[in-house]
Design a protein around this motif. Sequence first.
Motif, short mmCIF file in Angstrom:
data_model
loop_
_atom_site.label_atom_id
_atom_site.label_comp_id
_atom_site.label_asym_id
_atom_site.label_seq_id
_atom_site.Cartn_x
_atom_site.Cartn_y
_atom_site.Cartn_z
N ARG A 497 1.88 2.96 -0.36
CA ARG A 497 1.20 2.39 -1.54
C ARG A 497 0.57 1.05 -1.21
NH1 ARG A 497 0.31 6.45 -5.05
NH2 ARG A 497 2.20 7.66 -5.40
N HIS A 498 1.28 0.25 -0.43
CA HIS A 498 0.73 -1.06 -0.04
C HIS A 498 -0.55 -0.89 0.78
CE1 HIS A 498 0.57 -5.26 1.07
NE2 HIS A 498 0.58 -4.93 2.35
N ASP A 499 -0.54 0.06 1.72
CA ASP A 499 -1.74 0.34 2.51
C ASP A 499 -2.89 0.77 1.61
OD1 ASP A 499 -0.47 -0.28 4.85
OD2 ASP A 499 -0.34 1.77 5.61
N MET A 500 -2.60 1.63 0.65
CA MET A 500 -3.65 2.14 -0.24
C MET A 500 -4.22 1.01 -1.10
SD MET A 500 -1.77 5.71 -1.33
CE MET A 500 -3.06 6.32 -2.43
N GLU A 501 -3.37 0.14 -1.59
CA GLU A 501 -3.85 -0.98 -2.40
C GLU A 501 -4.69 -1.93 -1.56
OE1 GLU A 501 -0.54 -2.79 -4.31
OE2 GLU A 501 -0.21 -1.12 -5.70
#
Length: 545
Positions: A497-501
């Motif tokens: 999720r952090h990568d996607m954000e």
Amino acid sequence: MMRTRRPRSQQKEAFMKLNRACTIILICLVALGSAVAQSPRRGTRARPPAAKPLPATAKATDPKAQPSSAPATEVTPATVAVVNDVTISASDIEDQVGAIILRDPDPYLRAFYADREKEIKDSRQRALDARINSLLIAAEAKKRGKSRDEIIETEITSRIAPPTDSEIQVAYDANRDQIGNANLESVRAELINFIRNERSQELYAALIRRLKMTNAVSKNADVNAPNLVAGTVLAAVNGEPLRVDTINERTRAYVYKLEMAIYAKRKAVLDRRINDLLIVAEANKRKVGPEEIVRTEISDKITPPTEDQISKLYEENKANIKTDLAGARAAIVTYLQQQQQEKLEVTLAEKLRAGARVQFLLKEPDPPSLGVGIAGGATRGDTNAAVTVIEFTDFQCSACGAMYPIAEDVLKSYGNRVRFVIRNFPLTSVHPNAFRAAQAAEAAKAQGKFWEYIDLMFKNQTALDADSLKKYATRVGLDRKRFDAELDAGKYDSVIRHDMEDGETYGIESTPTFFINGIVLTEYSADGLRRMIDKAFVQAGKRTQ
């Protein structure tokens, strides 16, 4: 590999540039309509479907195809091309460019073209609002002990009722300007998606309103206030700050994307103008009408596609075609013949340009250098390397799978002098196994086998279900008990999720996306990647000096 994601309007990049969109071609040109599946942008409004635009090439005999009567070979800052001794200025093409943009289905592109500064300010506010909303949903997911996807499914997706025939008719009538001459049945699937997206936006807005009532949301500074210093906290959700730095990065990426979209349209119009002039010149040389050149070099050479070609295209795309081969045949034939025509047009353009003096002076926008972080990405190469290549990838994306060995081959020649980093950007709306595959890659990374494991996934992209992912773990020698437990528990969800954000902050909407020292790659080929890396070495050397 075809490039279908964005309107790039490049004439000969079907194979040279890999498909960044990692989208699915829907063969719906006549009876089925036309659409491209892609990752939805957060915070953007759903748009009605648009009919496939026809080429806007002016007839070679049309006086509008001629440039203004500027003095021959006079090159000024406004000159965008010189064809033999004739100049073409920016003003010669801008009316046509403006008309094309005003018909574009993207409201943000139209707004940017009409009033750049206003749209930039509006986009900054949208970006901040989207960040706040994301934190609110994350807080609700944590409170309920669910994932964010489960919250969206429960509160939004499961509550969307299918549209009725009368609602589809109303949407069709309301959007005729953008749909064009396509009949209702040919765009029914797109209209249904449009209506569902509208309802999704309404439910999403209602969810956010409820969450704002049960969470502490504070706004500390105007996102568009002048002279905001780095680190300024614009807002906070339950004490978690949102700083201006993130919005600044997103804005730079966003502006570049829109600038490139406008550049692509200008280039397409200019290419057609140049080709029209060259056809006229060739016609004069042969002492025939320009239409004769088009007929002999293009129209007469288009042949009906074979049954094998029709069947092959249908089989490759049947998962996204809402009818059988018989029902799709006419649309497929049209599509294949359009492909033939485009190739013949490219061949003719190359032939005419080879025998002419053509200066192409339209300047492509300079990409911004973004502060793309490594975060927890898998890395290879010297940590102090002068050049860092960061790829955001989707392990179910066919374009990512095709680009991966190309990148590996290029990077091999630099050894440890280039640091290579892979981060996650699964396109969950079109690739149902992509998020789980990213979880598996992270679990493999935790055991030091990331690169060996993703090699297997890229070679087996059609088999990325949970059982297959666990079999691959055995093949690369992972501790299966640990791997299975981490995969089943979704241990690395927050990392992904952090990568996607972060990816969204950097303007990523498709995969693969590469950054070389913070600058986005635009030419997805071995030569394109190598040129960008070599340029980065030169620039790094200059900075060192």
